[in-house]
Design a protein around this motif. Structure first.
Motif, PDB file in Angstrom:
ATOM      1  N   PRO A 266       0.679  -1.172  -0.149  1.00  0.00           N
ATOM      2  CA  PRO A 266       0.117  -0.039  -0.029  1.00  0.00           C
ATOM      3  C   PRO A 266       0.957   1.208   0.021  1.00  0.00           C
ATOM      4  N   VAL A 267       2.192   1.407   0.355  1.00  0.00           N
ATOM      5  CA  VAL A 267       2.998   2.474   0.321  1.00  0.00           C
ATOM      6  C   VAL A 267       3.772   2.730  -0.578  1.00  0.00           C
ATOM      7  N   LEU A 268       3.731   1.550  -1.556  1.00  0.00           N
ATOM      8  CA  LEU A 268       4.764   1.860  -2.701  1.00  0.00           C
ATOM      9  C   LEU A 268       4.168   2.736  -3.902  1.00  0.00           C
ATOM     10  N   ASP A 269       4.918   3.878  -4.178  1.00  0.00           N
ATOM     11  CA  ASP A 269       4.615   4.835  -5.019  1.00  0.00           C
ATOM     12  C   ASP A 269       5.862   5.021  -5.960  1.00  0.00           C
ATOM     13  N   ASP A 270       5.784   5.749  -6.778  1.00  0.00           N
ATOM     14  CA  ASP A 270       6.986   5.941  -8.042  1.00  0.00           C
ATOM     15  C   ASP A 270       8.282   6.683  -7.450  1.00  0.00           C
ATOM     16  N   ASP A 271       8.166   7.109  -6.183  1.00  0.00           N
ATOM     17  CA  ASP A 271       9.410   7.568  -5.687  1.00  0.00           C
ATOM     18  C   ASP A 271      10.227   6.296  -4.836  1.00  0.00           C
ATOM     19  N   VAL A 272       9.488   5.682  -4.670  1.00  0.00           N
ATOM     20  CA  VAL A 272      10.328   4.366  -3.695  1.00  0.00           C
ATOM     21  C   VAL A 272      11.355   3.737  -4.548  1.00  0.00           C
ATOM     22  N   SER A 273      12.551   3.781  -3.938  1.00  0.00           N
ATOM     23  CA  SER A 273      13.425   2.863  -4.637  1.00  0.00           C
ATOM     24  C   SER A 273      13.927   1.683  -3.854  1.00  0.00           C
ATOM     25  N   ALA A 274      13.662   1.634  -2.433  1.00  0.00           N
ATOM     26  CA  ALA A 274      14.219   0.425  -1.773  1.00  0.00           C
ATOM     27  C   ALA A 274      13.083   0.144  -0.514  1.00  0.00           C
TER      28      ALA A 274
END
Ligand SMILES: Cc1ncc(COP(=O)(O)O)c(C=O)c1O
Length: 401
Positions: free
Chosen positions: A136-144
């Motif tokens: 639920p917290v994954l978005d385009d800014d997440v890299s790791a």
């Protein structure tokens, strides 16, 4: 004088004799015998070699790598610095997902590495991050994703490895609690891009302060070694900036002794943990949370959950009652890292609700286990908890702040 609690007036917070004359802490607090410590320190003096990756640090790295079955064990000053260095060596950018239900250093290390932190909730039964809480917290800014292997259990690394592979995310682990823990037939240490262990005095393996970054990736390990030494080290593998994350010979000396005694310390923990499970089993409203997701655990914590209604007293009142008896119970990880500065002040966290984290932060308590604790102490603590429950309606304990 008896320290048994036969009536409310016997409790130390009401003027009775404390159950323990000296403070009984949470945490492993292993001390080698003075003779072995003295011999190890004499060796350091004789060689005249205090630090800069000396012979004891090199030996420890080899032995720890064997223990956790990885190609590279890179010792560092502490796990917090190991996490910062790990993020730098991996070249992470953007946002890293971390659990909020962890020690604050997990998130702080990512902040020191210049990354944004996004908090995920945890599973209510295991207290660990899972694909279902991360997605639920994954978005385009997440890299790791920086997952934590908590309480001497694991978060089930393979499921997170599959999720991160599918989404093209780097996965690293905070295995500060992970020495002596195995999952899927192998020790923690070789999962994800890297794993970071803590050898703080409260941990199963102690260097007083210390840590280790483990990885099977030789090039990543070379970058870590280069970052660790202000002048750079070994084969020059390009890194942006170096620093000082060295593990001194004094740290390595204690770590080597602690490694020799690891099987005995783990056996002691396992025995104490089993005794707590037995003795707390009949008390309404108290439940021991066993390490989950592991084939083998080192039982570094005794985690219990307090159901205030059934127990008759809140977790915070119990902590305060035990403190007066010289039992230092802890409330990890209160109130949840997303509710601590600087994270609580970040606009993205103003409205963030992590119901499981917040519930665990209100209801969990850690009781003493480790090298300074014996069976008699466990029985005494459990009898205090039983008495607190029995007399709860007549006790008005001020809750710990
Ligand atoms: C989950 C977790 N991560 C990181 C750390 C930081 O370890 P260190 O004290 O070695 O920096 C700790 C220390 O208690 C911890 O519990």
């Amino acid at each position: 004088m008896s320290t048994l609690k036969r009536s409310p007036a016997d409790f130390a917070f009401l003027g009775g004799t404390p159950a323990f004359a000296d403070l009984l802490p949470v945490g492993q607090l292993y001390f080698p015998s003075w003779e072995r410590y003295e011999a190890a320190m004499r060796g350091i003096f004789e060689r005249g070699w205090f630090t800069n990756h000396g012979p004891l640090a090199q030996t420890f790295e080899r032995r720890f790598a064997e223990l956790v079955q990885v190609r590279n064990a890179v010792t560092v000053t502490n796990a917090t610095l190991g996490l910062v260095m790990g993020a730098k060596a991996l070249g992470l950018t953007g946002t890293v997902v971390v659990p909020s239900f962890t020690f604050v250093a997990t998130a702080q290390a990512m902040t020191w590495a210049g990354l944004e932190v996004s908090f995920a909730d945890v599973d209510p039964h295991t207290h660990q991050l899972t694909p279902a809480t991360v997605e639920p917290v994954l978005d385009d800014d997440v890299s790791a994703v920086l997952a934590v292997n908590l309480w001497g259990g694991t978060c089930g690394p393979s499921a997170l490895e599959a999720l991160c592979a599918e989404r093209g995310l780097t996965l690293l682990f905070d295995s500060a609690h992970g020495t002596g823990v195995s999952v899927d037939g192998r020790p923690l240490g070789g999962h994800g891009a890297l794993e970071v262990f803590s050898f703080h005095a409260t941990k199963t393996l102690s260097a007083t302060e210390g840590g280790c970054v483990c990885t099977d990736d030789d090039e990543l390990a070379a970058r870590l070694r280069n970052i660790r030494s202000s002048y750079g080290a070994g084969e020059p593998v390009a890194v942006e900036v170096t620093g000082n994350g060295r593990f001194s010979e004094a740290q390595a000396a204690i770590a080597l002794l602690s490694l020799e005694d690891l099987p005995a310390n783990v056996a002691n923990n396992a025995m104490l943990h089993a005794a707590y499970v037995d003795s707390l089993a009949g008390i309404d409203g108290i439940r021991v949370v066993a390490p989950t997701g592991a084939d083998e655990s080192a039982f570094p914590y005794l985690v219990a959950q307090v159901d205030e209604e059934a127990f008759g007293m809140s977790r915070d009142a119990l902590v305060s009652l035990l403190a007066a008896e010289n039992v230092v119970a802890r409330r990890y990880f209160r109130p949840g890292v997303h509710r601590l500065p600087p994270y609580r002040d970040a606009p993205r966290n103003h409205t963030l609700r992590l119901p499981v984290t917040e519930h665990l932060a209100r209801t969990l308590v850690q009781l003493p286990i480790g090298a300074l604790v014996d069976l008699a102490a466990v029985e005494q603590i459990c009898s205090l908890v039983a008495a607190a429950h029995r007399f709860a309606p007549r006790l008005h304990v001020e809750e710990a702040a």
